[in-house]
Every structure is written in structure tokens, then in C-alpha cells.
Design a protein around this motif. Sequence first.
Motif, mmCIF file in Angstrom:
data_model
loop_
_atom_site.group_PDB
_atom_site.id
_atom_site.type_symbol
_atom_site.label_atom_id
_atom_site.label_comp_id
_atom_site.label_asym_id
_atom_site.label_seq_id
_atom_site.Cartn_x
_atom_site.Cartn_y
_atom_site.Cartn_z
ATOM 1 N N MET A 1 -12.221 -21.579 56.090
ATOM 2 C CA MET A 1 -10.944 -20.968 56.454
ATOM 3 C C MET A 1 -9.902 -21.207 55.371
ATOM 4 O O MET A 1 -9.831 -22.301 54.795
ATOM 5 C CB MET A 1 -10.449 -21.541 57.779
ATOM 6 N N VAL A 2 -9.116 -20.193 55.088
ATOM 7 C CA VAL A 2 -8.032 -20.312 54.115
ATOM 8 C C VAL A 2 -6.757 -19.775 54.753
ATOM 9 O O VAL A 2 -6.788 -19.111 55.795
ATOM 10 C CB VAL A 2 -8.348 -19.540 52.813
ATOM 11 N N VAL A 3 -5.633 -20.069 54.110
ATOM 12 C CA VAL A 3 -4.337 -19.571 54.565
ATOM 13 C C VAL A 3 -3.860 -18.503 53.583
ATOM 14 O O VAL A 3 -3.785 -18.759 52.381
ATOM 15 C CB VAL A 3 -3.307 -20.706 54.666
ATOM 16 N N LEU A 4 -3.548 -17.334 54.111
ATOM 17 C CA LEU A 4 -3.056 -16.239 53.287
ATOM 18 C C LEU A 4 -1.610 -15.932 53.656
ATOM 19 O O LEU A 4 -1.296 -15.757 54.837
ATOM 20 C CB LEU A 4 -3.904 -14.979 53.500
ATOM 21 N N PRO A 5 -0.710 -15.858 52.660
ATOM 22 C CA PRO A 5 0.666 -15.421 52.951
ATOM 23 C C PRO A 5 0.706 -13.905 53.045
ATOM 24 O O PRO A 5 0.277 -13.210 52.125
ATOM 25 C CB PRO A 5 1.462 -15.941 51.755
ATOM 26 N N VAL A 6 1.204 -13.395 54.167
ATOM 27 C CA VAL A 6 1.276 -11.951 54.354
ATOM 28 C C VAL A 6 2.726 -11.552 54.604
ATOM 29 O O VAL A 6 3.550 -12.360 55.047
ATOM 30 C CB VAL A 6 0.377 -11.477 55.516
ATOM 31 N N ARG A 7 3.010 -10.305 54.335
ATOM 32 C CA ARG A 7 4.362 -9.766 54.521
ATOM 33 C C ARG A 7 4.297 -8.536 55.405
ATOM 34 O O ARG A 7 3.461 -7.650 55.195
ATOM 35 C CB ARG A 7 4.973 -9.407 53.170
ATOM 36 N N PHE A 8 5.213 -8.497 56.401
ATOM 37 C CA PHE A 8 5.336 -7.316 57.241
ATOM 38 C C PHE A 8 6.257 -6.305 56.570
ATOM 39 O O PHE A 8 6.960 -6.607 55.605
ATOM 40 C CB PHE A 8 5.848 -7.693 58.631
ATOM 41 N N GLU A 9 6.298 -5.117 57.123
ATOM 42 C CA GLU A 9 6.957 -3.993 56.443
ATOM 43 C C GLU A 9 8.460 -4.174 56.300
ATOM 44 O O GLU A 9 9.025 -3.891 55.251
ATOM 45 C CB GLU A 9 6.675 -2.699 57.212
ATOM 46 N N ARG A 10 9.152 -4.657 57.328
ATOM 47 C CA ARG A 10 10.608 -4.653 57.324
ATOM 48 C C ARG A 10 11.234 -5.977 56.905
ATOM 49 O O ARG A 10 12.425 -6.184 57.105
ATOM 50 C CB ARG A 10 11.130 -4.264 58.712
ATOM 51 N N SER A 11 10.467 -6.879 56.340
ATOM 52 C CA SER A 11 11.014 -8.172 55.944
ATOM 53 C C SER A 11 10.248 -8.721 54.748
ATOM 54 O O SER A 11 9.021 -8.584 54.690
ATOM 55 C CB SER A 11 10.936 -9.157 57.116
ATOM 56 N N PRO A 12 10.933 -9.358 53.784
ATOM 57 C CA PRO A 12 10.231 -9.954 52.643
ATOM 58 C C PRO A 12 9.645 -11.331 52.953
ATOM 59 O O PRO A 12 8.958 -11.904 52.126
ATOM 60 C CB PRO A 12 11.341 -10.063 51.591
#
Length: 290
Positions: A1-12
Motif C-alpha cells: 500500500m502507498v499514499v497518493l496525493p490527489v486533487r479534486f476539481e474545485r480545489s488545489p
Amino acid sequence: MVVLPVRFERSPRLHPMLSEVAHPVGTRVVVQGKRGPEVATVRGEPTPPQEQERYGAVLRAATPEDLSRWEDLHTTGEDLKWLLRARARQRSLPVKVVAVEFTLDESLVTVSYSAEERIELTGLISELRGHTRARVNFAAVGPREQAQMIGTLGACGRENCSSTHLQDFAPVSIRMARDQQLPLNPEKLSGPCGRLLCCLQFEHTQYLDLLKDLPRKNARVCHEGSGACGKVTKLHPLAGTVDVTTDQGVLTDVPAAELRRLTDAEIKAMPDTGRGGGRPGRPNRAQPRE
């Protein structure tokens, strides 16, 4: 398992998500967030998970069907946003509907809105339920969150920081503008959201370091070269210089290294005409006029 930083559409803002696969940067993925399944974009390299941290989960890489459905839901949300704005005007409700967002399974619709006072939303909720079976959630947002979601241009001509890279809204005070020697003009210090510019905090620490080597404003100083003494009236932190007002006039852009700060005893021992506190050529009120 790893941790991935993700971004949603309306926020950085980057959200850490647990994933069984180290998806490369730029991959669209389906994640299980607080609201439900949503589409996000991977924006960083994988890192090991940390103990006692709570993460969302990356369910899978987004398929063409996922992306098509996500686009359809986005279009539906935009249509409902304008519909709710029209209904709010008809009802004379002092509210602005900022965004309408669905989860990927269409089980929840979140309506982000801004209002200066508490308002009754029952009518808008009923209107929304006539167009979707999803559970309705109204979420109030502040001026900065509103600018972040909509996206605006700043005074610099670029897209506002809150929509591009800011991870949190740090407190911004008028003292930051004073420390940077900026004119205290509300129109120039306010961003599109009407609040103090977020960018005032970016260089504030550096300005504090520069101010340590400068005398305070209104401090009594003497110039080592000319021997003229007066009061510091303006600071130039980036140049490392100050302006000094004396009885003979104004010394501009004097290097701070060439100034000596007067002690309290030296200030008391100085005659009134030599303290540099009055205007040049103005008679001392303590002395009778001739």
C-alpha cells in the motif's frame, strides 16, 4: 500500500489517499472520500503510509465510462446551479449558489452557497429534489472558499492563489502590510474575495528578518558621516535604507549601517531644536516668537 496525493476539481488542496497501485502523476482515479466516490487526479509521487493517519482510498483508475459519467454529472450540476440561482432570485433570497456537485454514484448532491445571514433553504431543497433523487446537502462557504471554487484573477493578473496552489487559508493581518511598508489602501490590499490578499503572508517572514537590521520608525538616529540627527520617517527593507527627517531637511535612502541610534539619555540631553521631530522652518512653540 502507498499514499497518493490527489486533487479534486474545485480545489488545489492535496488529499492523501491509500492505494494498492502507485498510479503515475496525472492519472484520473476514482477515490472514496468523505462524501462518497468521486473522480480526482493524482498530483504527487507515492509515499509510505504513516501510522495513526487517516486516509481515504483510491478505488481504481478511472475508466472511460467513469469519466463520461463524471462529465455528465458535472453538466447536470451546472444546470442545477443556474436553476437554483434563478429560484433564489424569484424568492428574494439573499444567497448565492456557488457550485452543485454530485458524487459519482449520484447518491449525494452537495450545494455550496454563500450568504451574509442565516436563511431558510427549504424552498430550494424542495426545488432540487424535484430534479434528482440524490440526498441533498447544503454547505455554506466563506468568501475565500467561494473565490477558490469559482476561480478569479488577482491584482497580479494571474489566477488567484487559492485556486492554484494554496493548501490552507492562513490568517492574514493588516500588520503584515505595515511590515512590508505597503500603503494601507483597502482597495489595493484586498483580493477578489474582498478579504486581505493571501499573498501578504508569502514574504512576511523575510520582511521581519530584514526589519531586524533597521531602526524602528520614529526612532531618533544620527548619521555617522554628516553628524545630522533626526527622526526615522520611512523604512526601505529591501534596500536596507531609511529616510530621516532632521531640522535641516530630509535625508533619503540612508544606509542603516551609517546610522547610530540615540539612547534615551542622549535624546533628553538634546535641545528641542535638534530632536528632528518638528517641521523644517517651523518655530518652536516653547520659545517666544520675535
